[in-house]
Design a protein around this motif. Sequence first.
Motif, PDB file in Angstrom:
ATOM      1  N   MET A  53       0.850  -1.195   0.000  1.00 14.67           N
ATOM      2  CA  MET A  53       0.000   0.000   0.000  1.00 14.67           C
ATOM      3  C   MET A  53       0.883   1.241   0.000  1.00 14.67           C
ATOM      4  N   VAL A  54       0.398   2.285  -0.628  1.00 15.99           N
ATOM      5  CA  VAL A  54       1.067   3.576  -0.597  1.00 15.99           C
ATOM      6  C   VAL A  54       0.598   4.317   0.653  1.00 15.99           C
ATOM      7  N   VAL A  55       1.548   4.775   1.438  1.00 16.01           N
ATOM      8  CA  VAL A  55       1.238   5.553   2.642  1.00 16.01           C
ATOM      9  C   VAL A  55       1.639   7.002   2.392  1.00 16.01           C
ATOM     10  N   ALA A  56       0.677   7.895   2.442  1.00 20.12           N
ATOM     11  CA  ALA A  56       0.931   9.330   2.254  1.00 20.12           C
ATOM     12  C   ALA A  56       0.866  10.031   3.600  1.00 20.12           C
ATOM     13  N   THR A  57       1.897  10.845   3.881  1.00 19.74           N
ATOM     14  CA  THR A  57       1.950  11.617   5.123  1.00 19.74           C
ATOM     15  C   THR A  57       2.293  13.061   4.789  1.00 19.74           C
ATOM     16  N   VAL A  69       4.612   0.670   1.561  1.00 23.61           N
ATOM     17  CA  VAL A  69       4.934  -0.213   2.680  1.00 23.61           C
ATOM     18  C   VAL A  69       3.971  -1.399   2.625  1.00 23.61           C
ATOM     19  N   LEU A  70       4.151  -2.345   3.542  1.00 25.66           N
ATOM     20  CA  LEU A  70       3.297  -3.528   3.570  1.00 25.66           C
ATOM     21  C   LEU A  70       2.315  -3.457   4.736  1.00 25.66           C
ATOM     22  N   LEU A  71       1.057  -3.678   4.437  1.00 21.77           N
ATOM     23  CA  LEU A  71       0.041  -3.833   5.469  1.00 21.77           C
ATOM     24  C   LEU A  71       0.337  -5.123   6.232  1.00 21.77           C
ATOM     25  N   LYS A  72       0.374  -5.043   7.561  1.00 20.47           N
ATOM     26  CA  LYS A  72       0.699  -6.218   8.360  1.00 20.47           C
ATOM     27  C   LYS A  72      -0.484  -6.761   9.152  1.00 20.47           C
ATOM     28  N   ASP A  73      -1.525  -5.964   9.308  1.00 24.10           N
ATOM     29  CA  ASP A  73      -2.713  -6.445  10.022  1.00 24.10           C
ATOM     30  C   ASP A  73      -3.829  -5.440   9.776  1.00 24.10           C
ATOM     31  N   TYR A  74      -5.050  -5.904   9.925  1.00 23.13           N
ATOM     32  CA  TYR A  74      -6.193  -4.994   9.887  1.00 23.13           C
ATOM     33  C   TYR A  74      -7.347  -5.639  10.628  1.00 23.13           C
ATOM     34  N   VAL A  80      -2.674  -1.621  10.028  1.00 20.63           N
ATOM     35  CA  VAL A  80      -1.417  -1.580  10.783  1.00 20.63           C
ATOM     36  C   VAL A  80      -0.213  -1.773   9.868  1.00 20.63           C
ATOM     37  N   PHE A  81       0.814  -0.959  10.090  1.00 18.33           N
ATOM     38  CA  PHE A  81       2.123  -1.184   9.474  1.00 18.33           C
ATOM     39  C   PHE A  81       3.199  -0.819  10.485  1.00 18.33           C
ATOM     40  N   TYR A  82       4.435  -1.241  10.198  1.00 17.25           N
ATOM     41  CA  TYR A  82       5.555  -1.031  11.121  1.00 17.25           C
ATOM     42  C   TYR A  82       6.663  -0.262  10.427  1.00 17.25           C
ATOM     43  N   THR A  83       7.411   0.498  11.223  1.00 10.91           N
ATOM     44  CA  THR A  83       8.482   1.304  10.643  1.00 10.91           C
ATOM     45  C   THR A  83       9.416   1.791  11.740  1.00 10.91           C
ATOM     46  N   ASN A  84      10.488   2.439  11.318  1.00 13.49           N
ATOM     47  CA  ASN A  84      11.382   3.157  12.215  1.00 13.49           C
ATOM     48  C   ASN A  84      10.703   4.486  12.573  1.00 13.49           C
ATOM     49  N   GLY A 100      -2.967   8.912   4.622  1.00 17.17           N
ATOM     50  CA  GLY A 100      -3.792   8.320   3.577  1.00 17.17           C
ATOM     51  C   GLY A 100      -3.136   7.038   3.105  1.00 17.17           C
ATOM     52  N   LEU A 101      -3.940   6.015   2.849  1.00 16.72           N
ATOM     53  CA  LEU A 101      -3.452   4.747   2.320  1.00 16.72           C
ATOM     54  C   LEU A 101      -4.086   4.510   0.962  1.00 16.72           C
ATOM     55  N   LEU A 102      -3.339   3.863   0.077  1.00 13.00           N
ATOM     56  CA  LEU A 102      -3.867   3.488  -1.233  1.00 13.00           C
ATOM     57  C   LEU A 102      -3.420   2.073  -1.566  1.00 13.00           C
TER      58      LEU A 102
END
Length: 217
Positions: A53-57, A69-74, A80-84, A100-102
């Motif tokens: 998914m594309v994550v816009a911030t 990034v990768l969706l890890k749960d919903y 949910v996604f994970y990152t630094n 926003g997610l796409l």
Amino acid sequence: MEATSRPPSLAGLRRTYQGLPLLEADLAPDPVSQFAVWFGEAVDAGLPEPNAMVVATSSAGGRPTARTVLLKDYDEDGFVFYTNYESRKGRDLTENPRAGLLFPWHAIRRQVRVEGAVVRLPREESDAYFRSRPYGSRIGAWASRQSAVVHSREELDARYAELAERWPEDPPVPDFWGGFRVVPAEVEFWQGQLDRMHDRLRYRRSGASWVVERLAP
């Protein structure tokens, strides 16, 4: 005289979209249930990485950016996604906790867009997920100061090797790493149709319930 290179033409990239009609009567009562249906169909269709998914911030100053990034749960609470947390997106979401997610499922002529507030996951949830990751990914999370300038690939590889030697079996969970949950306020389902007359149905949160609205394509 040197020949000048020309950019590739876009004329041959025109596409015709046609899918099954997306009708209000066919929707699930809430967007997460509808997402589960479409996500299952994307998996069954053999799409590569349907959870990409594309994550816009946006920063506090309004500077936007996007990345995949990768969706890890919903679930009913969100996506949910994970990152630094010290990465560009981590800093953006600390300053301006909305995203926003796409999900661009081009092969089946569908898109899903999600907009909403963002919260950090509880520490215990992030820790549990981190420990479930492959060893190399855990070392990589320590080695990469995500979004920081790196002077060379050799520097990055040396940092990885140093940390792998320090923790040959079980690296600890970094305090700068963890999960975010996007709590949906709006979720739009887009189904491609002929002549650009696409179906766009949006769930919009209204109090404790959801309102469904059809949008012009």
